[in-house]
Write a protein that holds these residues in place. Structure first.
Motif, PDB file in Angstrom:
ATOM      1  N   GLU A 242       0.833  -1.197   0.000  1.00  0.00           N
ATOM      2  CA  GLU A 242       0.000   0.000   0.000  1.00  0.00           C
ATOM      3  C   GLU A 242       0.869   1.249   0.000  1.00  0.00           C
ATOM      4  O   GLU A 242       1.886   1.304   0.699  1.00  0.00           O
ATOM      5  CB  GLU A 242      -0.920   0.007   1.226  1.00  0.00           C
ATOM      6  CG  GLU A 242      -1.934  -1.120   1.246  1.00  0.00           C
ATOM      7  CD  GLU A 242      -2.832  -1.051   2.462  1.00  0.00           C
ATOM      8  OE1 GLU A 242      -2.883   0.026   3.099  1.00  0.00           O
ATOM      9  OE2 GLU A 242      -3.476  -2.063   2.781  1.00  0.00           O
ATOM     10  N   PRO A 243       0.500   2.272  -0.779  1.00  0.00           N
ATOM     11  CA  PRO A 243       1.309   3.494  -0.834  1.00  0.00           C
ATOM     12  C   PRO A 243       1.315   4.235   0.500  1.00  0.00           C
ATOM     13  O   PRO A 243       0.331   4.223   1.244  1.00  0.00           O
ATOM     14  CB  PRO A 243       0.622   4.326  -1.918  1.00  0.00           C
ATOM     15  CG  PRO A 243      -0.778   3.811  -1.973  1.00  0.00           C
ATOM     16  CD  PRO A 243      -0.687   2.352  -1.648  1.00  0.00           C
ATOM     17  N   VAL A 244       2.452   4.857   0.798  1.00  0.00           N
ATOM     18  CA  VAL A 244       2.605   5.592   2.052  1.00  0.00           C
ATOM     19  C   VAL A 244       3.652   6.681   1.829  1.00  0.00           C
ATOM     20  O   VAL A 244       4.509   6.557   0.948  1.00  0.00           O
ATOM     21  CB  VAL A 244       3.030   4.630   3.188  1.00  0.00           C
ATOM     22  CG1 VAL A 244       4.423   4.093   2.958  1.00  0.00           C
ATOM     23  CG2 VAL A 244       2.941   5.293   4.544  1.00  0.00           C
ATOM     24  N   LYS A 245       3.586   7.737   2.602  1.00  0.00           N
ATOM     25  CA  LYS A 245       4.589   8.794   2.500  1.00  0.00           C
ATOM     26  C   LYS A 245       5.888   8.302   3.147  1.00  0.00           C
ATOM     27  O   LYS A 245       5.944   8.061   4.351  1.00  0.00           O
ATOM     28  CB  LYS A 245       4.115  10.076   3.181  1.00  0.00           C
ATOM     29  CG  LYS A 245       5.135  11.220   3.099  1.00  0.00           C
ATOM     30  CD  LYS A 245       4.598  12.496   3.705  1.00  0.00           C
ATOM     31  CE  LYS A 245       5.658  13.586   3.760  1.00  0.00           C
ATOM     32  NZ  LYS A 245       6.257  13.871   2.446  1.00  0.00           N
ATOM     33  N   VAL A 246       6.930   8.154   2.343  1.00  0.00           N
ATOM     34  CA  VAL A 246       8.192   7.601   2.814  1.00  0.00           C
ATOM     35  C   VAL A 246       9.093   8.704   3.368  1.00  0.00           C
ATOM     36  O   VAL A 246       9.386   9.673   2.681  1.00  0.00           O
ATOM     37  CB  VAL A 246       8.918   6.851   1.678  1.00  0.00           C
ATOM     38  CG1 VAL A 246      10.281   6.353   2.156  1.00  0.00           C
ATOM     39  CG2 VAL A 246       8.068   5.687   1.179  1.00  0.00           C
ATOM     40  N   ILE A 247       9.529   8.516   4.620  1.00  0.00           N
ATOM     41  CA  ILE A 247      10.526   9.414   5.219  1.00  0.00           C
ATOM     42  C   ILE A 247      11.922   8.907   4.890  1.00  0.00           C
ATOM     43  O   ILE A 247      12.765   9.624   4.381  1.00  0.00           O
ATOM     44  CB  ILE A 247      10.331   9.530   6.742  1.00  0.00           C
ATOM     45  CG1 ILE A 247       8.931  10.055   7.056  1.00  0.00           C
ATOM     46  CG2 ILE A 247      11.418  10.428   7.345  1.00  0.00           C
ATOM     47  CD1 ILE A 247       8.630  11.418   6.487  1.00  0.00           C
ATOM     48  N   ASP A 248      12.195   7.656   5.232  1.00  0.00           N
ATOM     49  CA  ASP A 248      13.392   6.980   4.736  1.00  0.00           C
ATOM     50  C   ASP A 248      13.189   5.472   4.811  1.00  0.00           C
ATOM     51  O   ASP A 248      12.283   4.993   5.501  1.00  0.00           O
ATOM     52  CB  ASP A 248      14.677   7.443   5.433  1.00  0.00           C
ATOM     53  CG  ASP A 248      14.855   6.917   6.845  1.00  0.00           C
ATOM     54  OD1 ASP A 248      14.686   5.703   7.056  1.00  0.00           O
ATOM     55  OD2 ASP A 248      15.187   7.710   7.737  1.00  0.00           O
ATOM     56  N   THR A 249      13.991   4.728   4.076  1.00  0.00           N
ATOM     57  CA  THR A 249      13.789   3.280   3.949  1.00  0.00           C
ATOM     58  C   THR A 249      14.678   2.460   4.889  1.00  0.00           C
ATOM     59  O   THR A 249      14.703   1.234   4.789  1.00  0.00           O
ATOM     60  CB  THR A 249      14.061   2.831   2.501  1.00  0.00           C
ATOM     61  OG1 THR A 249      15.409   3.184   2.148  1.00  0.00           O
ATOM     62  CG2 THR A 249      13.088   3.486   1.534  1.00  0.00           C
ATOM     63  N   ILE A 250      15.404   3.119   5.772  1.00  0.00           N
ATOM     64  CA  ILE A 250      16.259   2.385   6.704  1.00  0.00           C
ATOM     65  C   ILE A 250      15.424   1.410   7.535  1.00  0.00           C
ATOM     66  O   ILE A 250      14.410   1.783   8.120  1.00  0.00           O
ATOM     67  CB  ILE A 250      17.019   3.352   7.628  1.00  0.00           C
ATOM     68  CG1 ILE A 250      17.978   4.236   6.822  1.00  0.00           C
ATOM     69  CG2 ILE A 250      17.796   2.590   8.697  1.00  0.00           C
ATOM     70  CD1 ILE A 250      18.664   5.298   7.634  1.00  0.00           C
ATOM     71  N   VAL A 293       4.162  -3.956   8.916  1.00  0.00           N
ATOM     72  CA  VAL A 293       5.252  -3.565   9.824  1.00  0.00           C
ATOM     73  C   VAL A 293       6.281  -2.724   9.068  1.00  0.00           C
ATOM     74  O   VAL A 293       6.740  -1.687   9.558  1.00  0.00           O
ATOM     75  CB  VAL A 293       5.913  -4.806  10.451  1.00  0.00           C
ATOM     76  CG1 VAL A 293       7.082  -4.394  11.352  1.00  0.00           C
ATOM     77  CG2 VAL A 293       4.899  -5.599  11.264  1.00  0.00           C
ATOM     78  N   ALA A 294       6.655  -3.163   7.873  1.00  0.00           N
ATOM     79  CA  ALA A 294       7.631  -2.421   7.067  1.00  0.00           C
ATOM     80  C   ALA A 294       7.088  -1.063   6.654  1.00  0.00           C
ATOM     81  O   ALA A 294       7.821  -0.064   6.649  1.00  0.00           O
ATOM     82  CB  ALA A 294       8.003  -3.241   5.835  1.00  0.00           C
ATOM     83  N   ARG A 295       5.799  -1.022   6.320  1.00  0.00           N
ATOM     84  CA  ARG A 295       5.187   0.232   5.886  1.00  0.00           C
ATOM     85  C   ARG A 295       5.233   1.286   6.986  1.00  0.00           C
ATOM     86  O   ARG A 295       5.491   2.463   6.733  1.00  0.00           O
ATOM     87  CB  ARG A 295       3.740  -0.028   5.452  1.00  0.00           C
ATOM     88  CG  ARG A 295       3.084   1.171   4.762  1.00  0.00           C
ATOM     89  CD  ARG A 295       1.766   0.771   4.118  1.00  0.00           C
ATOM     90  NE  ARG A 295       0.745   0.398   5.080  1.00  0.00           N
ATOM     91  CZ  ARG A 295       0.256  -0.817   5.224  1.00  0.00           C
ATOM     92  NH1 ARG A 295       0.714  -1.816   4.486  1.00  0.00           N
ATOM     93  NH2 ARG A 295      -0.685  -1.074   6.114  1.00  0.00           N
ATOM     94  N   PHE A 296       5.000   0.874   8.226  1.00  0.00           N
ATOM     95  CA  PHE A 296       5.109   1.811   9.346  1.00  0.00           C
ATOM     96  C   PHE A 296       6.536   2.340   9.461  1.00  0.00           C
ATOM     97  O   PHE A 296       6.758   3.543   9.651  1.00  0.00           O
ATOM     98  CB  PHE A 296       4.700   1.135  10.647  1.00  0.00           C
ATOM     99  CG  PHE A 296       4.856   2.010  11.868  1.00  0.00           C
ATOM    100  CD1 PHE A 296       3.779   2.729  12.344  1.00  0.00           C
ATOM    101  CD2 PHE A 296       6.078   2.132  12.526  1.00  0.00           C
ATOM    102  CE1 PHE A 296       3.913   3.560  13.468  1.00  0.00           C
ATOM    103  CE2 PHE A 296       6.224   2.957  13.628  1.00  0.00           C
ATOM    104  CZ  PHE A 296       5.136   3.665  14.102  1.00  0.00           C
TER     105      PHE A 296
END
Length: 312
Positions: A242-250, A293-296
């Motif tokens: 699901e699309p989400v606003k990404v801050i960073d992918t770490i 979990v990853a999306r959060f």
């Protein structure tokens, strides 16, 4: 008991000050430790196995895993320094890393330090390995030895999580990767991992070979296209993201690993025999939760996976 065995480090995450200067903020990280922290926050009975420095950064790491309810029975304390990973975050949230890792606590871990843990690991539900700890030396040899000792006893989840600038000898690492495919139960690779290792080699053919060797689940992460799992002799299931606003992918992939193992355990499927006959509906549920979990995590700065109640 789920044991996460491998590296811990400090991510030095870059940010711009009001006057335009670039500064770095320390965040507890390391692929394997991130997964342990995520599992602890979800409520799993989880343990980190690895070396932690007695330096200031090691103190930050210790405070973080304790606050996240990670058990420390398998931790080795050392005066060697903590690995630092300087993370530059692009506008779309993708992290690029530069590592300071010479003579570090994690890199110089040896088999003698790990031998006392082998029998207890055999009696655990699952062992998570991968990341930098299997890509550098001498740690890579040490952790490969652990996998070989416990193979066939507990579920072994291997996340490739390739960092090309960390691998000094690609041919040697590919040999290790191939040997591990004969020992583990779950393999997770990204499209980038696979491309680095095998180029244009047919993924379907190679994944079939892995299944024949005894791998139960092959997880292929495909970015925006979602996550595919190949299982039970060649069946496939893909769950979208699901699309989400990404801050960073770490720590996104690390959080996925934790969510996947946590949900398998919750469904009482964290067992080598049960994984061999896992149903599509069970996998769909587990994949959906792991993606959640990853999306959060990608909505947070640095490696900051959710607590269970933050997912409701």
């Amino acid at each position: 008991m789920i044991i996460c065995a491998g590296e811990s480090l400090i991510d030095m995450v870059s940010f711009a000050t009001e006057n335009g200067e670039v500064q770095f903020s320390p965040h507890v990280g390391g692929s394997i430790l991130n997964s342990a922290i995520a599992l602890g926050r979800l409520g799993a009975d989880t343990y980190f196995c690895g070396a932690i420095s007695n330096d200031t950064f090691g103190g930050l790491i210790q405070d973080c895993y304790r606050d996240s309810r990670v058990q420390e029975d398998f931790i080795i304390k050392t005066n060697r320094p903590t690995t630092l990973a300087y993370s530059d975050i692009s506008d779309d949230g993708i992290a690029q890393y530069r590592f300071v890792d010479e003579h570090s606590a994690g890199r110089l871990i040896d088999k003698n330090s790990l031998k006392p843990f082998v029998n207890k690991i055999k009696n655990s539900k699952a062992l998570l390995v991968g990341g930098l700890s299997l890509q550098a030396e001498p740690s890579g040899t040490s952790w490969q030895w652990v996998v070989e000792q416990v193979a066939g006893y507990c579920v072994i989840y291997f996340d490739a999580n390739i960092r090309p600038n960390f691998i000094e000898d690609k041919a040697k690492y590919l040999k290790r990767f191939t040997q591990l495919t004969k020992k583990v139960d779950i393999i997770k690779v990204s499209e980038e991992d696979y491309s680095y290792l095998y180029g244009e080699h047919d993924f379907a053919k190679l994944s079939s070979e892995w299944l024949e060797k005894g791998v139960k689940l092959i997880i292929l992460t495909q970015g925006e296209k979602g996550t595919k799992v190949i299982y039970s002799g060649g069946k496939e299931i893909t769950v979208g993201v699901e699309p989400v606003k990404v801050i960073d992918t770490i720590a996104a992939g690390d959080s996925f690993n934790a969510g996947f193992l946590f949900d398998l355990d919750k469904q009482k499927m964290l067992d080598r025999k049960k994984l061999a006959s896992i149903s599509t509906s069970t996998l769909h549920k587990t994949l959906t939760f792991a993606n959640k979990v990853a999306r959060f995590t990608v909505t947070q700065k640095g490696a900051n996976p959710p607590w269970l109640d933050e997912l409701k």
